[in-house]
Scaffold this active site. Structure first.
Site, PDB file in Angstrom:
ATOM      1  N   CYS A 149     -12.823   1.486 -15.606  1.00  0.00           N
ATOM      2  CA  CYS A 149     -13.222   2.890 -15.446  1.00  0.00           C
ATOM      3  C   CYS A 149     -11.959   3.757 -15.446  1.00  0.00           C
ATOM      4  CB  CYS A 149     -14.007   3.065 -14.151  1.00  0.00           C
ATOM      5  SG  CYS A 149     -14.879   4.640 -14.017  1.00  0.00           S
ATOM      6  N   CYS A 206     -25.045   4.078 -13.956  1.00  0.00           N
ATOM      7  CA  CYS A 206     -23.964   5.065 -13.848  1.00  0.00           C
ATOM      8  C   CYS A 206     -24.460   6.415 -14.371  1.00  0.00           C
ATOM      9  CB  CYS A 206     -22.746   4.603 -14.643  1.00  0.00           C
ATOM     10  SG  CYS A 206     -21.394   5.795 -14.661  1.00  0.00           S
ATOM     11  N   GLU A 214       0.824  -1.212   0.000  1.00  0.00           N
ATOM     12  CA  GLU A 214       0.000   0.000   0.000  1.00  0.00           C
ATOM     13  C   GLU A 214       0.855   1.256   0.000  1.00  0.00           C
ATOM     14  OE1 GLU A 214      -3.138   0.252  -0.536  1.00  0.00           O
ATOM     15  OE2 GLU A 214      -3.382  -1.918  -0.617  1.00  0.00           O
ATOM     16  N   CYS A 231     -16.974   1.256 -20.793  1.00  0.00           N
ATOM     17  CA  CYS A 231     -18.299   1.170 -20.184  1.00  0.00           C
ATOM     18  C   CYS A 231     -19.075  -0.074 -20.636  1.00  0.00           C
ATOM     19  CB  CYS A 231     -19.094   2.434 -20.490  1.00  0.00           C
ATOM     20  SG  CYS A 231     -18.289   3.946 -19.903  1.00  0.00           S
ATOM     21  N   CYS A 289     -18.521  -2.684 -18.082  1.00  0.00           N
ATOM     22  CA  CYS A 289     -18.558  -2.256 -16.686  1.00  0.00           C
ATOM     23  C   CYS A 289     -19.796  -2.790 -15.971  1.00  0.00           C
ATOM     24  CB  CYS A 289     -18.529  -0.735 -16.602  1.00  0.00           C
ATOM     25  SG  CYS A 289     -18.548  -0.137 -14.887  1.00  0.00           S
TER      26      CYS A 289
END
Length: 345
Positions: free
Chosen positions: A191, A207, A34, A198, A201
């Site tokens: 995205c 959306c 991270e 899209c 997605c």
DNA sequence: AATTCGGGGAG
DNA sequence: CTCCCAGAATT
């Protein structure tokens, strides 16, 4: 109630990434990934992650290391405060937390270099904690899906995004690792900023951005401003054995704690700067300028070679040291110096 | 709220 | 070239 999380989890099982080297439950490895991944893409991080983990297999190994050793393994990755904070945090885990990695997002966020989003990610991946992340991927996915306008760096916008992220968490804590990974994977592979896919997605049905055809307008970009130009002369000072003089930079600021070439404001000041370092030198012809670009300024570097002809006093202390080329390449040095040394060979 | 932290991937 | 990346700390 939307089935946002269910759709995301379904997509993740089918299309998400499942072979990243940090997809484990060991909090040390999750934490390390991270930190390395802050503002840094996956493909860049992987080789650094592998080398770092080989050298520092556990948080105890990291805590026991010197900062020089840690920075040497971070060299080239950038944002070196991450490495300095990581090292300090490892010592905090061994001391303040008694050698056991903290489990709650609040405790994890006490570690230097760990903010709200990173703490949530570590807790979700390592301990199945229901805590929301809000990184660049999630900001983009949520801003588009909910049609939230405004620059996410603005506090009111960021607060809305945090609240939305919290409200969409899956009910089952056991789903947190996959759900958290799903958001990152969707933002990274579907995205995307410039070419959102899209058609594939799982969130396209409801959306807002897609419905209004404004995917490319969201999230609202940061207002940009011109970056200043700076110049420096970097001194390639070599002794009779061909070793190079390096200077450790102050602990904070650009390239903090890294070994760098001594600098002067111009080639005309080079000899005087060497005198300050206790050295008499003969200047060689300057090498061609090259430009190094940072996020917030452009740095033009004039490399000025010089050969030592005498010393007024011993040039060697904690912050000033002679390096063979091989030793310099193995030390914590910034990328422009690595390029200089590699180009010269 | 704005600035300071690197370096590189990808369009 | 431009945008932005599994952001946080400092001012």
């Amino acid at each position: 109630m939307s089935d946002f999380s269910r759709r995301l989890l379904g997509w993740q099982a089918e299309c998400g990434r499942h072979d990243l080297p940090w997809q484990v439950s060991d909090p040390y490895r999750v934490w390390l990934s991270e930190i390395m991944l802050q503002q840094t893409q996956v493909t860049t991080v992987i080789p650094y992650y592998e080398r770092f983990l080989q050298r520092f297999p556990t948080v105890a190994d990291l805590a026991a290391a010197t900062q020089d050793d840690v920075l040497a393994h971070w060299s080239g990755l950038g944002y070196y405060s991450r490495a300095r904070n990581l090292h300090a945090a490892a010592q905090m885990v061994m001391g303040h937390f008694g050698g056991t990695f903290p489990r709650t997002p609040a405790e994890i966020a006490e570690l230097p270099g760990v903010g709200r989003s990173t703490a949530a990610a570590i807790a979700a991946f390592s301990f199945n904690t229901r805590s929301a992340i809000l990184d660049g991927n999630v900001k983009r996915v949520l801003a588009r899906w909910a049609g939230i306008e405004g620059f996410p760096g603005e506090k009111a916008i960021e607060n809305r995004l945090w609240a939305l992220a919290e409200s969409l968490l899956p009910p089952n804590a056991a789903d947190m690792p996959a759900y958290t990974q799903a958001q990152m994977d969707l933002g990274a592979t579907v995205c995307t900023p410039r070419k959102p896919a899209c058609l594939t997605c799982p969130l396209a049905d409801d959306c807002r951005a897609k419905a209004e055809g404004c995917q490319l307008e969201l999230p609202t970009p940061k207002p940009k401003k011109a970056i200043p130009e700076r110049h420096t002369t970097m001194l390639l000072i070599r002794d009779a054995q061909g070793r190079l003089l390096l200077e450790k930079r102050p602990p904070t600021g650009i390239w903090g704690g890294l070994w760098c070439l001594p600098e002067s404001t111009s080639t005309l000041q080079a000899t005087a700067r060497c005198q300050q370092l206790g050295l008499a030198v003969e200047l060689d012809p300057a090498l061609p300028d090259f430009v190094h670009v940072f996020t917030h300024f452009r740095l033009t570097i004039t490399p000025q070679p010089a050969t030592v002809s005498g010393a007024t006093h011993a040039v060697h202390d904690d912050a000033l040291r002679w390096f063979s080329t091989a030793d310099a390449l193995a030390a914590g040095i910034p990328t422009p110096l690595r390029k200089l040394l590699t180009a010269q060979t």
